[in-house]
Design an enzyme around this catalytic site. Structure first.
Site, PDB file in Angstrom:
ATOM      1  N   PRO A  81       4.766   6.484 -36.815  1.00 38.60           N
ATOM      2  CA  PRO A  81       5.444   5.227 -37.135  1.00 38.60           C
ATOM      3  C   PRO A  81       5.059   4.689 -38.512  1.00 38.60           C
ATOM      4  O   PRO A  81       3.909   4.755 -38.927  1.00 38.60           O
ATOM      5  CB  PRO A  81       4.970   4.284 -36.030  1.00 38.60           C
ATOM      6  N   CYS A  82       6.070   4.137 -39.187  1.00 40.08           N
ATOM      7  CA  CYS A  82       5.864   3.689 -40.560  1.00 40.08           C
ATOM      8  C   CYS A  82       5.966   2.180 -40.728  1.00 40.08           C
ATOM      9  O   CYS A  82       5.763   1.672 -41.818  1.00 40.08           O
ATOM     10  CB  CYS A  82       6.890   4.362 -41.476  1.00 40.08           C
ATOM     11  N   GLN A  83       6.258   1.436 -39.666  1.00 41.66           N
ATOM     12  CA  GLN A  83       6.530   0.010 -39.805  1.00 41.66           C
ATOM     13  C   GLN A  83       5.406  -0.753 -40.500  1.00 41.66           C
ATOM     14  O   GLN A  83       5.653  -1.680 -41.251  1.00 41.66           O
ATOM     15  CB  GLN A  83       6.820  -0.629 -38.441  1.00 41.66           C
ATOM     16  N   PHE A  85       3.557   0.272 -42.833  1.00 43.35           N
ATOM     17  CA  PHE A  85       3.443   0.664 -44.241  1.00 43.35           C
ATOM     18  C   PHE A  85       4.696   0.333 -45.039  1.00 43.35           C
ATOM     19  O   PHE A  85       4.651   0.160 -46.245  1.00 43.35           O
ATOM     20  CB  PHE A  85       3.208   2.181 -44.362  1.00 43.35           C
TER      21      PHE A  85
END
Length: 169
Positions: A81-83, A85
């Protein structure tokens, strides 16, 4: 042509944080057989199962994935998951999803692939979590792999949008 002794007739891949199977489709098109797909979001997992079959899909938190579900494979791919960053997400360094790359490493230890690929937003490369991941590469669990990473623009590879991604192989 029959495979030589000691080789498999098909290469296998595990897709972590699989979504609907964007990474799996590329590997499947290249002749890889999906061995396991892990996805937390039910609609995404259902879409993946519709695209590639449900027999190898683990729907749930990767932290709850039992070790005995992880077989040795040729390749492990995934985009944690990138949320935490992303410019479009919370950019919250304390977001617990930021640390899920550690579960990716746990799977690597069990699956013992010859190759792995981690994909994330470009800001992942400047995060404290990426520093910790690089420590795993340099002197930790991943020290036996020859690892390269860079920030690439998906538009340079045929994707019809400018999308800068951190890619670690």
């Amino acid at each position: 042509m029959a495979p030589s002794s000691g080789t498999r007739s098909s290469l296998s891949v595990i897709d972590l944080f699989a979504g609907c199977g964007g990474l799996t489709v590329g590997f499947s098109d290249a002749g890889f057989t999906p061995a396991l797909a892990v996805e937390y979001d039910l609609p995404a997992a259902a879409t993946y199962a519709a695209n590639f079959g449900e027999d190898h899909v683990w729907w749930g938190d990767i932290a709850d994935l039992p070790d005995d579900r992880i077989d040795e494979v040729d390749v492990v791919v995934g985009g944690p998951p990138c949320q935490g960053f992303s410019n479009l997400g919370t950019r919250d360094p304390s977001d617990p999803r930021n640390r899920l790359w550690r579960e990716y490493v746990r799977v690597l230890k069990r699956a013992r692939p010859r190759v792995f690929v981690i994909e994330n937003v470009d800001r992942f490369a400047t995060s404290a979590e990426f520093v910790l991941l690089r420590e795993e590469v340099e002197c930790g669990e991943l020290r036996d792999y020859d690892v390269a990473w860079d920030i690439l623009n998906a538009a340079d590879y045929g994707v019809p949008q400018r999308r800068r991604r951190t890619i670690l192989i």
